[in-house]
Design a protein around this motif. Structure first.
Motif, PDB file in Angstrom:
ATOM      1  N   GLY A   1     -21.835  -5.916 -27.534  1.00  0.00           N
ATOM      2  CA  GLY A   1     -22.420  -5.194 -26.409  1.00  0.00           C
ATOM      3  C   GLY A   1     -21.427  -4.392 -25.604  1.00  0.00           C
TER       4      GLY A   1
ATOM      5  N   LEU B   1     -27.032  -7.729 -14.600  1.00  0.00           N
ATOM      6  CA  LEU B   1     -27.099  -6.388 -14.026  1.00  0.00           C
ATOM      7  C   LEU B   1     -25.880  -5.546 -14.374  1.00  0.00           C
ATOM      8  N   VAL B   2     -24.860  -6.196 -14.874  1.00  0.00           N
ATOM      9  CA  VAL B   2     -23.595  -5.497 -15.069  1.00  0.00           C
ATOM     10  C   VAL B   2     -23.750  -4.305 -16.000  1.00  0.00           C
ATOM     11  N   GLN B   3     -24.281  -4.609 -17.188  1.00  0.00           N
ATOM     12  CA  GLN B   3     -24.400  -3.554 -18.184  1.00  0.00           C
ATOM     13  C   GLN B   3     -25.342  -2.442 -17.698  1.00  0.00           C
TER      14      GLN B   3
ATOM     15  N   GLU C   1     -25.701  -1.401 -14.703  1.00  0.00           N
ATOM     16  CA  GLU C   1     -24.973  -0.513 -13.808  1.00  0.00           C
ATOM     17  C   GLU C   1     -24.029   0.372 -14.602  1.00  0.00           C
ATOM     18  N   TYR C   2     -23.346  -0.246 -15.557  1.00  0.00           N
ATOM     19  CA  TYR C   2     -22.379   0.469 -16.379  1.00  0.00           C
ATOM     20  C   TYR C   2     -23.057   1.608 -17.133  1.00  0.00           C
ATOM     21  N   GLU C   3     -24.329   1.401 -17.503  1.00  0.00           N
ATOM     22  CA  GLU C   3     -25.011   2.399 -18.311  1.00  0.00           C
ATOM     23  C   GLU C   3     -26.098   3.135 -17.522  1.00  0.00           C
TER      24      GLU C   3
ATOM     25  N   TYR D   1     -11.020  -0.713 -16.734  1.00  0.00           N
ATOM     26  CA  TYR D   1     -11.936   0.190 -16.044  1.00  0.00           C
ATOM     27  C   TYR D   1     -11.187   1.393 -15.485  1.00  0.00           C
TER      28      TYR D   1
ATOM     29  N   LEU E   1     -23.009  -3.956  -7.998  1.00  0.00           N
ATOM     30  CA  LEU E   1     -23.702  -5.228  -8.147  1.00  0.00           C
ATOM     31  C   LEU E   1     -22.887  -6.233  -8.952  1.00  0.00           C
ATOM     32  N   VAL E   2     -21.863  -5.751  -9.596  1.00  0.00           N
ATOM     33  CA  VAL E   2     -21.137  -6.605 -10.529  1.00  0.00           C
ATOM     34  C   VAL E   2     -20.557  -7.835  -9.834  1.00  0.00           C
TER      35      VAL E   2
ATOM     36  N   GLU F   1     -22.978 -10.397  -8.642  1.00  0.00           N
ATOM     37  CA  GLU F   1     -23.477 -11.307  -9.664  1.00  0.00           C
ATOM     38  C   GLU F   1     -22.423 -12.348 -10.008  1.00  0.00           C
TER      39      GLU F   1
ATOM     40  N   ARG G   1     -31.795   1.176  -4.173  1.00  0.00           N
ATOM     41  CA  ARG G   1     -30.583   0.416  -4.474  1.00  0.00           C
ATOM     42  C   ARG G   1     -30.380  -0.708  -3.452  1.00  0.00           C
TER      43      ARG G   1
ATOM     44  N   PHE H   1     -31.865  -9.137  -5.053  1.00  0.00           N
ATOM     45  CA  PHE H   1     -30.900  -9.865  -5.885  1.00  0.00           C
ATOM     46  C   PHE H   1     -30.289 -11.026  -5.099  1.00  0.00           C
TER      47      PHE H   1
END
Lengths: 309, 309, 309, 309
Positions: A97, B103-105, B107-109, C108, D103-104, D107, D169, D176
């Motif tokens: 992923g 939620l990470v991915q 946000e990344y995408e 990053y 958001l990273v 989480e 957002r 969340f």
């Protein structure tokens, strides 16, 4: 048009080659290794090997190219044959992923790479095969020569040296996993073994034949068993879910076969119980897979109906 | 023991049920919804549906349970049938490589979920089906009743209410994607539609029959076509690579079939061109898949040789 | 009780030492280096150096300990004095918001570490000082001896060897940044220089004196200028926002002074225009800062009112 | 040029305004709210308030603008005054090390925002103040009117409506955190309170005066105490380490004062024990801080020597 077993693959291959010939856009060869960057993106070859060793081919199917990550399939099988399930305590079998070199997930999961086909996972597999054989790269080369019947399959010292010169990221991965105790051998030795494996030059014909044990449920060309039936199925499953970097889902969607790609532009694929394929074209998409290679396999499964789905 | 087509699946199912009966350790039912938490983790049912609608079953194969995420397969197919490839501009088809709510991915995408089977992706598919039908949940229910031939398949209002009461994380996902412009409907309406779908109660027999269009290459029980052959293959591919949360690789490795699980303890699986399965047992492993369900499917493919690999 | 300049710091230090003596809970010494793990967590020393070089002390304030990351302040100043603002193109000055070894942010942000005090950033600073001096560690040692007036400040070969033996993570960081072109020297040479710096042994008195140039707005003990007034202010700012790993906010909140800690249990702090402090106690909290050290500085600013806020 | 207390700030402000006038490049106003996007990026105002309430100003220092996130300082102080340290169990005080809406980290840290000045943290503080007062926004408005002595400080209904229209957002963040049990009030109510606070219109003079309690160690304009001396110091520390989104380190480095910025182009700053500042210019840099505002504060501390470092 669904194939029956009595038909030759030759007309299908020729039709595919013709279609590919007229397709614009081939992507770009990998540019971090001069020997790869120099390849013509319009080169194209494709081979199909049946279970009995009959090989059909089209285009530059006998031209050697840099196998790169395609070799990860064989290293995995060679270690799994020796080590069995213990391997899975040191490397996972879930899709990553993430782009194929990412360190993020590795940190999140305490130095256990997600699967054997991302670079981190392949380093672990090579490390373990090295521990078990004393010469992982040599073991791999011997296997490829035996299965292909071609003694000219060989390392490419220039490519290996280029890999080493750009090896900082793999060195970082190896040291990082070593910090978690997941690497046995010294990092420089491991990297040398790893880069030599990646450098192996072989043709579509060679690699289709070398992959055939996965279509034969684990049995090698000489009739001896490398993997159990169950293990062969498992390697196919890992190829399908993890074999094409961050495009495994897309590859499954379009091609529907277990496959493994390399940045040299090669892709091997397996139709379990039926045949294996290898396609080569050096131009890559932005996820590192051969553009014409994926297109050719897509056409193959569409024309023959030989998807696993 | 490789099955031939003339054999009944009944003895295989009975043997599996007996083995499961004697297996210790069943995991724990999902605990965030009272109606799920109350189910007995030792419950077990399994059904196989052949292409012609013949169903074999064992254990509590006619007992309704909460389908939960198993419904995501049908919603995907129902929207894909209407929308076609445009759907893939709004949701990906790559494995997530992360726990299923992350939620990470996302946000990344930039608000495009990785695949239709993580919660974020399923919300997008429901949103799009809602736009196209005006009643996504109703469309789904009608489809399940038609395919199963069972008019008692229905929403469970209590479960839907429980979902809504614990719905903050899905609300967060929906608002987050809306902030990227990837949700069309108002979030509260979307969530209501989504939770009602998840709440549907159906049995192993019902769900095995409802999945059969994927083994019939897209053709419904009444002979009409829902998906093209190519689309059916594609849905199977997405199930195989993404259908079991963060355990898709492991599921492919052990079971080797396209499958989709739900936190109610159900799993559907497809043997393309041959049959479909549904197994149910409420106890889950730590990745949210039914412990006995995965074990039963593992045994099924081992006993019958019906893996896609 | 707000101090006026005519008062000696001695009574304050003695009161703090007494309070610390009666405080239960000292945390645990770092355990990855035997020489650090062997220190008694109840050891405690504290020194205050005035601008004119007068030093007050209490407890084991003349006992040498392993300076570890406290040295990063001096390496930063020594490189900044030579290189100026160009340094900031290779390392940021933002808090990391992550545990101090994390690779995530580094990936990053394309190999540019967030600040000079996380390990990755300190490696970059050492690399650049090495390029400019040919001997980064020697340059640092000479500076510390000059400022403290103590020729016995020295490397600890045993500690440096222990660091090297556990150096895989730093090797990973260095190779990773090298893959982005952000490291000039060969990684093994860089690591040797880095580990020697970390190994330096000095006392609270030595380090309080060595830090005094930051309270004197850039002027060294001999009256020569190391940093411009503006640069000295900037180093203080980086210490305040980034000096205590992932606890910089908490340190600012409780202590309110620019400070830099090390896993040897030392912390230096600056009251601009007034004095510098060094406190040492080997027991660490879970973010790597000395428990008694932070408590002592907290008491110091409360008793004297000498916070920057 | 270091200021002595007998000098007026007026000449310094005029010199700064003149320099800013001749500086090219002002950044771009925030564009997601029409009322903000419409402001002229060349607008500029600056005010300094001394402890006794004397205010100096230059440019458009009496022009009301949208305070936006500048209000987060006051909400934090108002809740801290009521709740004390219990607040810190629900929101951290570490820099975020990430863009301000991420958001990273939220989480990763189970719904506890890193600090009160990222949006997630400000939502938590507003939620808690709402629980304690029944009207968080009204409490804030009353405070600002009292401290500034200006009854025309008010909500801007149009801006609040624009915020709400782009509120997905923040809704995602609130839901969340609610999923982790870290929000007490209903999300729609909380968002309404939050957007109204952000919408408050006030001038540089108003906001410099309203911030003065932080320079007076917690004492309000009428001599009553809002925060303890220790709490005032703590709020200043949080401003310094977290007050300017992902540029806190850079702001500390350049300006060296506790400060808080808003996307309306305003920034407040504190010289503890001496004065407060507010500067306004609508053009933002890519991290959301006023370009001319940061430049003006940088010049102010350079010209007066009034940095905390």
């Amino acid at each position: 048009m669904i194939m029956t077993s009595s038909l030759s693959f030759q007309p299908v291959l020729e039709r595919i080659a013709e279609e590919i010939e007229h397709t614009p856009g081939r992507g770009r060869p990998a540019d971090y290794i001069p020997a790869l960057a120099a390849r013509d993106p319009r080169s194209f070859g494709m081979a199909v090997a049946e279970l009995d060793g009959t090989v059909y081919g089209v285009g530059e199917w006998r031209e050697p190219f840099s196998a790169q990550s395609v070799t990860k399939v064989f290293t995995l099988a060679l270690d799994l044959a020796r080590e069995g399930d213990e391997l899975w305590e040191h490397v996972g079998r879930e899709p990553s992923g993430n782009p194929f070199n990412s360190l993020v997930q590795l940190e999140y999961e305490s130095g256990i790479p997600r699967n054997p086909f991302i670079n981190a996972g392949a380093l672990v597999v090579t490390d373990r095969l090295q521990t078990r054989t004393g010469d992982a790269a040599g073991t791999l080369l011997e296997f490829l020569r035996d299965e292909s019947g071609n003694p000219e399959v060989d390392f490419d010292a220039e490519v290996a040296a280029s890999e080493a010169a750009h090896g900082d990221r793999n060195a970082a991965l190896a040291h990082f996993m070593a910090s978690y105790g997941n690497i046995d051998n010294a990092v420089p030795l491991l990297l040398d073994q790893y880069f030599r494996q990646c450098s192996i030059r072989a043709s579509c014909a060679d690699l289709a034949l070398a992959t055939a044990f996965l279509a034969r449920h684990g049995v090698r060309a000489d009739g001896s068993r490398l993997l159990s039936r169950s293990q062969a199925k498992q390697v196919n499953a890992v190829m399908l879910t993890c074999g094409t970097y961050d495009a495994a889902g897309d590859f499954a969607y379009r091609v529907g076969l277990p496959g493994k790609s390399g940045v040299g532009g090669g892709i091997v694929a397996v139709v379990p119980g039926r045949c294996t394929l290898c396609v080569w074209s050096p131009g890559l998409d932005d996820r590192g897979n051969s553009v014409a290679g994926v297109a050719a396999l897509d056409r193959f499964t569409t024309l023959t109906g030989l998807s696993v789905f």
